[in-house]
Design an enzyme around this catalytic site. Structure first.
Site, short mmCIF file in Angstrom:
data_model
loop_
_atom_site.label_atom_id
_atom_site.label_comp_id
_atom_site.label_asym_id
_atom_site.label_seq_id
_atom_site.Cartn_x
_atom_site.Cartn_y
_atom_site.Cartn_z
NE ARG A 105 -0.75 0.01 5.02
CZ ARG A 105 -1.31 0.02 6.05
NH1 ARG A 105 -2.65 0.19 6.25
NH2 ARG A 105 -0.70 -0.11 7.26
CB CYS A 109 4.30 10.24 -6.53
SG CYS A 109 4.80 11.82 -6.82
CG ASN A 143 -4.85 4.31 7.04
OD1 ASN A 143 -5.96 4.58 7.91
ND2 ASN A 143 -3.86 3.74 7.22
CD GLU A 144 -1.32 4.29 10.81
OE1 GLU A 144 -0.88 3.72 10.07
OE2 GLU A 144 -1.96 4.03 11.74
CB CYS A 153 7.81 10.50 -3.34
SG CYS A 153 7.89 10.16 -5.24
CB CYS A 155 9.05 10.60 -8.35
SG CYS A 155 7.71 11.96 -8.19
CD GLU A 305 -6.03 2.20 12.33
OE1 GLU A 305 -5.04 1.34 12.74
OE2 GLU A 305 -6.21 2.62 11.18
CD1 TRP A 313 0.81 -6.01 9.47
CD2 TRP A 313 2.36 -5.25 7.73
NE1 TRP A 313 0.55 -4.78 8.83
CE2 TRP A 313 1.07 -4.38 7.91
CE3 TRP A 313 3.25 -4.99 6.76
CZ2 TRP A 313 1.32 -3.06 7.43
CZ3 TRP A 313 3.15 -3.91 6.05
CH2 TRP A 313 2.15 -2.91 6.53
C1 GLA Z 1 -2.26 0.82 10.85
C2 GLA Z 1 -3.15 1.16 9.79
C3 GLA Z 1 -4.35 0.19 9.66
C4 GLA Z 1 -3.51 -1.26 9.75
C5 GLA Z 1 -2.98 -1.41 11.12
C6 GLA Z 1 -2.49 -2.53 11.25
O1 GLA Z 1 -2.35 1.48 12.03
O2 GLA Z 1 -3.89 2.47 9.88
O3 GLA Z 1 -5.04 0.22 8.33
O4 GLA Z 1 -2.98 -1.43 8.66
O5 GLA Z 1 -2.12 -0.37 11.04
O6 GLA Z 1 -1.31 -3.06 10.44
ZN ZN Z 2 6.91 11.97 -6.24
#
Ligand code: GLA
Ligand code: ZN
Length: 555
Positions: A105, A109, A143-144, A153, A155, A305, A313
């Site tokens: 994931r 860029c 996300n995060e 990056c 590039c 979260e 993982w």
């Molecule tokens: C992060 C992400 C989630 C998930 C968890 C677990 O905190 O925000 O999408 O990937 O880690 O890896």
């Molecule tokens: Zn870039």
């Protein structure tokens, strides 16, 4: 509208027949909000411009029947294969000039205009589709942000944008040459177009260039967020926007990002597999992260979260001990979380995060985590409802600055010196004495605090020095330490007067020498006792100051 407990849910990972069961179990636990959708772009737009929100609509409807609302994430952290095949230049480039490819994931860029056009198309449709849905109450962009890009990056698109950023900052190339000290090693530039992102060199880096690069990367992430948030707000103005932040991660300034959010959120993994030493107590580290997230907007925040089982993982962390999940969540509430969402509802049977366990195990049968979290929710709900909006009034402030962190991490002086670790040493000593603390950016109002701890104030500006002086003159107690007042805002050493420069009168001393304590500890006498000192020692002549502790010979 207030929610006490929630969960991160991926209905697209499970057969539809199961959704009603999940929703009913969530309601029984005490869950009233879910976050969804942030990684499933390929499902919602399988081909360019062909949107399929039917399944997500249905999931929202099933949850709504149990009284559960939702937050939707924009899926820009995982562009689908068809986008990458069509426009491979979207893939980010690392410092060695190699592309990072599809299959994980964050293979994107964030400056790339082609990628932004794809996001604009999707997010516009997404926001318009959910603008009037009363069960969709807010959005999370991406996300995060700042996570997953090993080194952001390098590039051509990011390089061009970096050049533009520098042009705006310096105006002309002569100013840049001066502020980067390019006379050293023949680095002077004739034109902004000659400047690269600081890719891997044959040897060494220009610290001033690195500092600008880190600030640029942070600004780019903020711009990426703002640009998406603007699209969402234009189409769906009555929904809130939050983001799942990650404590003291350093790639993006959360002070800047926080300004764009209606409220901050935080991801809390106390026993994450990336923290393998469970025998090392980290309650103070966790508390510092929570206090920092609360400090961003000086108001309560959400946990987006919260760890709800074993994390992992490829390799796994430890299983939370009985009661430990409730303990972690309670700590979040104690430091200002108004809402706690658990990650994730059910452990996924496929993909990278098969071992990142949810409230339910792979088979969906409630087990210990479910029972413990349910009990916790039932017991805590009345208290949490009462606490909504409550804020501590702390008398200790810690000046935390991304620029200082960047500068120290570029040149840590001692191989073991880390800005964050150093700052947390102060935090921990307050924590052990039960003294609450807020974290403050340089432009904060320091006046409400009796004590201001300002670690490693390496880069000094007149504006900051004036603020520190005013704080002390008004009766505040300021704690300064090593490497304060050494360099200017461009990471160039001051070339006039005694150290610590602009702060010399505040300290009441002049630094005559300094010593990096390599492979040894020093010794300090204070109040009849002996203490070790690590990493560094400043040797000074007192002017107006008074010595309370003195070095002794090293051991
Ligand atoms: C992060 C992400 C989630 C998930 C968890 C677990 O905190 O925000 O999408 O990937 O880690 O890896
Ligand atoms: Zn870039």
């Amino acid at each position: 509208m207030s929610y006490l407990f929630g969960v991160d849910y991926y209905p697209e990972h499970w057969p539809k027949e199961r959704w009603a069961t999940d929703a009913a179990m969530m309601r029984e636990m005490g869950i009233s909000i879910v976050r969804m959708a942030e990684f499933s772009w390929a499902k919602w737009e399988p081909r360019e411009g062909e949107f399929h929100f039917e399944d997500l609509d249905e999931a929202i409807e099933v949850l709504a029947r149990e009284g559960i609302d939702c937050i939707l994430g924009t899926p820009s952290a995982a562009p689908p294969a068809w986008i990458i095949r069509q426009d491979p230049e979207i893939e980010p480039m690392d410092a060695r000039g190699l592309r990072r490819h599809f299959g994980g994931r964050h293979h994107d860029c964030q400056s790339n205009p082609v990628y932004r056009a794809h996001i604009r198309r999707f997010v516009t449709a997404f926001a318009a589709h959910y603008a009037k849905n009363p069960h969709v109450v807010g959005f999370q962009v991406d996300n995060e942000l700042g996570n997953s890009h090993a080194d952001l990056c390098y590039c051509p698109s990011c390089t061009a944008r970096f050049q533009q950023w520098l042009k705006e900052k310096y105006g002309g190339i002569d100013a840049l040459n001066r502020c980067w000290g390019t006379a050293f090693w023949s680095q002077q530039y004739d034109d902004f177009s000659q400047i690269d992102a600081p890719r891997q060199t044959a040897s060494g880096y220009n610290p001033s260039q690195m500092l600008d690069w880190k600030c640029f990367c942070s600004d780019l992430v903020c711009d990426f967020h703002k640009w998406q948030a603007d699209i969402l707000r234009a189409a769906a103005p009555d929904k809130f926007i939050t983001h799942n932040l990650m404590g003291f991660t350093e790639k993006v300034s959360y002070y800047d990002l926080g300004k764009q959010l209606d409220f901050a959120s935080h991801d809390q993994y106390p026993g994450g597999h990336f923290r393998p030493r469970l025998d090392v107590p980290i309650a103070d580290t966790l508390a510092s992260e929570l206090d920092f997230i609360r400090s961003l907007k000086n108001k309560p925040f959400w946990i987006m979260e919260q760890q709800s089982g074993i994390t992992g993982w490829d390799t796994l962390g430890r299983t939370p001990r009985p009661g430990q999940i409730a303990l972690w969540a309670t700590q979040c509430i104690a430091h200002g979380a108004d809402t706690v969402c658990f990650f994730r509802w059910r452990s996924c049977t496929f993909g990278t995060e098969q071992y990142w366990h949810g409230i339910l195990p792979h088979n969906g049968e409630p087990g210990r985590y479910y029972r413990e979290i349910k009990d916790f929710m039932h017991q805590t709900a009345p208290v949490l409802a009462e606490l909504q909006g409550a804020m501590p009034k702390n008398e200790a402030g810690i000046l935390f600055s991304y620029r200082q962190e960047y500068a120290i991490d570029i040149q840590p002086h001692h191989p073991q010196l880390r800005y964050l670790d150093h700052m947390k040493t102060y935090y921990s000593s307050l924590y052990r004495r039960n003294i609450g603390a807020d974290f403050l950016p340089e432009d904060a109002d320091f006046s409400p605090y009796r004590v201001l701890i300002a670690p490693l104030q390496f880069l000094m500006t007149k504006a900051l020095s004036d603020k520190l002086h005013a704080y002390v003159e008004a009766g505040g107690t300021l704690v300064l330490d090593m490497r304060a007042g050494i360099k200017d805002e461009h990471d160039l050493a001051f070339d006039e007067g005694p150290l610590p420069g602009m702060l010399a009168d505040l300290v009441g001393a002049r630094l005559t020498e300094y010593d990096c304590l390599r492979e040894m500890d020093g010794l300090v006498h204070w109040d009849g006792k002996e203490y070790p000192c690590h990493l560094w020692s400043d040797i000074m002549d007192l002017t107006t100051g008074e010595a309370v502790a003195v070095y002794d010979k090293a051991v």
